[in-house]
Design an enzyme around this catalytic site. Structure first.
Site, mmCIF file in Angstrom:
data_model
loop_
_atom_site.group_PDB
_atom_site.id
_atom_site.type_symbol
_atom_site.label_atom_id
_atom_site.label_comp_id
_atom_site.label_asym_id
_atom_site.label_seq_id
_atom_site.Cartn_x
_atom_site.Cartn_y
_atom_site.Cartn_z
ATOM 1 N N GLU A 203 -0.464 -8.922 -1.587
ATOM 2 C CA GLU A 203 -1.028 -8.461 -0.317
ATOM 3 C C GLU A 203 -2.237 -7.563 -0.555
ATOM 4 O O GLU A 203 -2.405 -6.509 0.056
ATOM 5 C CB GLU A 203 0.027 -7.750 0.540
ATOM 6 C CG GLU A 203 -0.349 -7.673 2.024
ATOM 7 C CD GLU A 203 0.745 -7.058 2.881
ATOM 8 O OE1 GLU A 203 1.570 -7.841 3.396
ATOM 9 O OE2 GLU A 203 0.764 -5.833 3.030
ATOM 10 N N ASP B 91 0.801 -1.220 0.000
ATOM 11 C CA ASP B 91 0.000 0.000 0.000
ATOM 12 C C ASP B 91 0.838 1.276 0.000
ATOM 13 O O ASP B 91 0.388 2.322 0.435
ATOM 14 C CB ASP B 91 -0.924 -0.003 1.226
ATOM 15 C CG ASP B 91 -0.182 -0.336 2.514
ATOM 16 O OD1 ASP B 91 1.037 -0.094 2.585
ATOM 17 O OD2 ASP B 91 -0.815 -0.861 3.459
ATOM 18 N N ARG C 53 2.907 7.420 10.259
ATOM 19 C CA ARG C 53 2.639 8.851 10.153
ATOM 20 C C ARG C 53 1.578 9.304 11.153
ATOM 21 O O ARG C 53 1.671 10.399 11.724
ATOM 22 C CB ARG C 53 2.185 9.168 8.722
ATOM 23 C CG ARG C 53 2.049 10.630 8.388
ATOM 24 C CD ARG C 53 1.603 10.791 6.940
ATOM 25 N NE ARG C 53 2.588 10.242 6.023
ATOM 26 C CZ ARG C 53 3.552 10.960 5.455
ATOM 27 N NH1 ARG C 53 3.652 12.244 5.708
ATOM 28 N NH2 ARG C 53 4.410 10.389 4.628
ATOM 29 N N HIS D 252 13.498 4.640 13.726
ATOM 30 C CA HIS D 252 13.338 4.960 12.307
ATOM 31 C C HIS D 252 14.129 6.211 11.948
ATOM 32 O O HIS D 252 14.340 7.099 12.777
ATOM 33 C CB HIS D 252 11.846 5.163 12.007
ATOM 34 C CG HIS D 252 11.496 5.068 10.554
ATOM 35 N ND1 HIS D 252 11.623 6.117 9.684
ATOM 36 C CD2 HIS D 252 11.014 4.032 9.820
ATOM 37 C CE1 HIS D 252 11.239 5.751 8.475
ATOM 38 N NE2 HIS D 252 10.866 4.490 8.528
ATOM 39 N N GLU E 167 -1.957 4.978 3.182
ATOM 40 C CA GLU E 167 -1.925 3.583 2.735
ATOM 41 C C GLU E 167 -3.304 2.999 2.440
ATOM 42 O O GLU E 167 -3.466 2.241 1.467
ATOM 43 C CB GLU E 167 -1.197 2.722 3.777
ATOM 44 C CG GLU E 167 0.291 2.964 3.862
ATOM 45 C CD GLU E 167 0.680 4.118 4.769
ATOM 46 O OE1 GLU E 167 1.893 4.376 4.944
ATOM 47 O OE2 GLU E 167 -0.237 4.782 5.326
ATOM 48 N N HIS F 108 6.799 3.958 13.643
ATOM 49 C CA HIS F 108 7.154 4.793 12.498
ATOM 50 C C HIS F 108 5.959 5.362 11.743
ATOM 51 O O HIS F 108 6.132 6.166 10.825
ATOM 52 C CB HIS F 108 7.982 3.976 11.509
ATOM 53 C CG HIS F 108 7.161 2.955 10.764
ATOM 54 N ND1 HIS F 108 6.784 1.752 11.315
ATOM 55 C CD2 HIS F 108 6.646 2.967 9.515
ATOM 56 C CE1 HIS F 108 6.079 1.073 10.437
ATOM 57 N NE2 HIS F 108 5.976 1.785 9.333
#
Length: 375
Positions: free
Chosen positions: A115, A93, A211, A242, A129, A209
């Site tokens: 996926e 994604d 957003r 990250h 995503e 990590h």
């Protein structure tokens, strides 16, 4: 037949590496690396010995998603013009996956989506995503759903049954491929400091990590982790941080200098698996870790409002705790305080795959019969 595999982030490399290996046995394969996450991408490429045929330079610090998408479309279009593949294969994604799919669709090249069918039902979680994978479902020719739950989501959206294959998740194939290369059961790449930490006591692995967890949410997570590391001082808390400044700055500012909380740069894939295998518990907002941890019988507290991977929750491997630090702490306490519950996971089967997903994807592309995964 020629297949172009597009990838741009570490998770895409991990999940497409076994597919590339399977396809190379039967068809011509070209790999295009988009450069979306260049540094972490290279680390993953090295872990699987992959050498892309095309390496694009599309990502710059501070650029918006729209600028990234524009550069991806332009760069991938040039690769498609040169290679003229029969199929373009994308995974998951990411912005790379969506843009590669769109560029192929607009050139009337068939798209295979690895996926496919993962959904939260909320376009803002995860962002962007959820939109990327939903839009891909409208243009893909074949949908490689990892589980029956993902396949059902596609059917609900009107995807024809003939275009859906339930393959299992390729991450289980990747784990098997990685572990086969571990001499004496330990990857040679595990850093000395991490080996020492694992010898010093039981460990908890932390990753973060996403957003949607930036800003005040990330700061609250850090404050919570400080409390937890003090409360469970006998444990080693290992946090590969990250590279995104939105993660690194608050994590190092709020958590640096704690004796049993080890902050390190991102680790390679083999080390990541080794940490999951030896952790008593994982705290994470990662989708991939939710799929990897069941292979090792390791529980996960998911620090997200939604997860598109409810199979692990239903099977008892994961607790969906959201972003409320009090609820997350309660979930951590529940897992760490119940050794029998943790030990019970060791006998369970990973609900996400059986290690044959890549072979099923290859068979579908070659229009050969293959039994679906029944997870």
């Amino acid at each position: 037949m020629k297949v172009l595999v597009a990838l741009g982030t570490r998770p895409e490399v991990i999940k497409l590496a076994p597919v590339i290996a399977a396809l190379q046995q039967r068809v011509e394969v070209k790999v295009c690396a988009s450069g979306q996450h260049r540094e972490m991408l290279q680390q993953a490429l090295d872990a699987f010995g992959l050498h892309p045929d095309h390496m694009l330079d599309t990502m710059s610090p501070g650029r918006s998603l729209n600028i990234l998408a524009a550069r991806l479309l332009e760069g991938i279009d040039a690769v498609l013009e040169q290679e003229r593949p029969d199929w373009v294969l994308v995974q998951g994604d990411t912005t790379t996956a969506f843009c590669a799919g769109l560029a192929a669709f607009q050139r009337q090249i068939r798209v295979g989506h690895v996926e496919a069918g993962l959904r939260t039902g909320d376009l803002n979680s995860p962002f962007p995503e959820e939109a990327n994978r939903t839009l891909l479902a409208r243009i893909a020719s074949l949908h490689f759903a990892p589980t029956r739950l993902a396949a059902q989501a596609l059917r609900t959206e009107g995807v024809e049954e003939s275009r859906i294959r339930v393959t299992g998740n390729t991450v289980v194939d990747a784990i098997q491929q990685a572990q086969a290369a571990w001499p004496a059961g330990i990857p040679s790449s595990v850093p000395t400091e991490i080996r020492a930490r694992l010898k010093a006591g039981p460990a908890v692995l932390v990753t973060c990590h996403r957003r949607e967890n930036f800003g005040t949410v990330m700061e609250a997570f850090c404050t919570m982790l400080a409390r937890l590391s003090e409360r469970y001082s006998e444990l080693q808390w290992i946090f590969p941080v990250h590279l995104n400044p939105a993660v690194r700055e608050p994590v190092h500012r709020l958590l640096g200098g704690r004796p049993n909380l080890f902050l390190t740069d991102p680790v390679d894939y083999h080390t990541s698996l080794y940490l999951i295998r030896h952790a008593q518990l994982v705290l994470s907002d990662s989708g991939g870790i939710q799929e990897e941890a069941p292979t090792f019988g390791t529980p996960v507290v998911v620090m997200r409002q939604h997860t598109e991977r409810m199979e692990g929750v239903h099977a008892g491997f994961a607790t969906l705790a959201g972003q409320d630090t009090q609820i997350i702490e309660e979930a951590v306490d529940a897992w760490l305080g119940d050794e029998l519950r943790r030990d019970g996971l060791r006998a369970k089967v990973n609900p996400y795959g059986d290690g044959r997903a890549s072979a099923r994807i290859r068979a579908a592309l070659l229009n050969e019969p293959c039994e679906d995964f029944h997870g």
